[in-house]
Scaffold this active site. Structure first.
Site, mmCIF file in Angstrom:
data_model
loop_
_atom_site.group_PDB
_atom_site.id
_atom_site.type_symbol
_atom_site.label_atom_id
_atom_site.label_comp_id
_atom_site.label_asym_id
_atom_site.label_seq_id
_atom_site.Cartn_x
_atom_site.Cartn_y
_atom_site.Cartn_z
ATOM 1 N N ASP A 1 102.113 -18.964 -26.148
ATOM 2 C CA ASP A 1 103.560 -19.179 -26.253
ATOM 3 C C ASP A 1 104.259 -18.308 -25.213
ATOM 4 O O ASP A 1 104.536 -17.135 -25.447
ATOM 5 C CB ASP A 1 104.042 -18.829 -27.658
ATOM 6 C CG ASP A 1 105.533 -19.118 -27.847
ATOM 7 O OD1 ASP A 1 106.238 -19.335 -26.839
ATOM 8 O OD2 ASP A 1 105.988 -19.119 -29.005
ATOM 9 N N GLY B 1 108.201 -15.644 -33.728
ATOM 10 C CA GLY B 1 108.169 -15.842 -35.170
ATOM 11 C C GLY B 1 106.762 -16.010 -35.705
ATOM 12 O O GLY B 1 106.426 -15.547 -36.802
#
Length: 311
Positions: free
Chosen positions: A202, A225
């Site tokens: 990510d 997250g």
């Protein structure tokens, strides 16, 4: 442009995503979610096993072994009936994973994420999309089922309340208000936590470039997250499952507030009864001790309880 009709998107099967990993990827992921040098079952030992929430990274990582272009990975769904969404106003709202089979240390070729939209809802604040991703091996055998929802802030279809759902994650029980938690686990993220976690696939600039975080209203870099998700899973597994990676069978949360790299976390866990297939059901919340805010809410997990964790 096709006509907006949210109901038409539900059930739409997106293209499969080829995925792959090796043991190094699994070890790196464990560090990205805060595994410590003494977490031998997670970082390397005779008892080592892949951490069970690893499949959550695969939607962005795909089959790559190098840095990818984040913007190209978040292209909108080709589902019919949806309005155009602003990628800068999308919030990861919920995430869950059901573990069906332990992951192999090395995938080899032929693994895929099979994707479909299972729910759409509209309210006065925007549109929520919920997707189901199933990780399958080259023979089509499922290993994990992931449900994730994204909240598209300010998006409009008809401006009327709307909900259609054909599948979804199991609901958790409410947090008991009449007793203290059965377990409390404190942990510490590091200032480099986002730098480390991003190597699992990510590469969103929000988690590395302070100027992007400031422009987004966060005051600087925030942690992924899904790294916080992993911290919560580690807390539950260490408290209830004896730190055995194969003990976790289901884990789900709602993301409620951001974490900055370096913040301290505290996960409070309550046992609430038996879960499916000989597991114990627990509910939990994770609090950011630096801000006092809950960062993972509505937490629910099914865990094979260890002897030392029995109340």
């Amino acid at each position: 442009m096709s006509q907006v009709d949210l109901g038409k998107a539900v059930g739409f099967q997106d293209e499969d995503v080829p995925v792959a990993w090796n043991k190094r990827d699994l070890l790196l992921y464990a560090l990205g979610i805060g595994a410590k040098k003494d977490d031998h079952s997670l970082v390397n030992d005779k008892s080592w096993a892949p951490f069970p929430t690893y499949p959550v990274v695969l939607g962005l990582k795909g089959a790559d072994q190098d840095v990818n272009d984040f913007k190209s990975r978040i292209g909108g769904s080709k589902a019919p009936g949806l309005p155009k969404f602003d990628p800068n106003r999308v919030v990861h709202a919920t995430q869950s994973i059901q573990i069906l089979k332990p992951l192999p240390a090395v995938s080899g070729p032929g693994w895929k994420l099979k994707r479909r939209i299972v729910a759409v809802s509209e309210n006065s604040s925007g549109i929520v999309l919920e997707s189901e991703n199933t990780l399958v091996d080259p023979k089509g055998t499922p290993y994990a089922i992931l449900y994730g929802s994204s909240f598209n802030l300010g998006a409009k279809a008809t401006g009327q309340k709307f909900t259609k759902r054909i599948a979804g994650a199991p609901p958790g029980k409410p947090i008991p208000t009449d007793r203290k938690p059965d377990w409390v686990v404190k942990d510490q993220t590091t200032p480099e936590q986002a730098v480390l976690y991003r190597l699992s696939g990510d590469y969103n600039g929000l988690h590395i470039d302070p100027s992007i975080g400031k422009a987004a209203g966060f005051g600087g870099v925030i942690l992924h997250g899904l790294s916080t998700f992993g911290f919560g899973a580690r807390a539950v597994l260490s408290a209830v499952g004896g730190n055995d990676p194969n003990a976790l069978k289901y884990f789900g949360v709602r993301f409620t507030s951001p974490v900055r790299p370096g913040d301290a976390l505290e996960t409070s866990i309550w046992e609430v009864g038996p879960g499916p297939q000989g597991t114990t059901e627990v509910v939990f919340v994770t609090k950011n001790l630096n801000t006092g805010k809950i960062v993972l809410g509505n937490g629910v997990a099914y865990v094979k309880k260890s002897e030392q964790s029995k109340l």
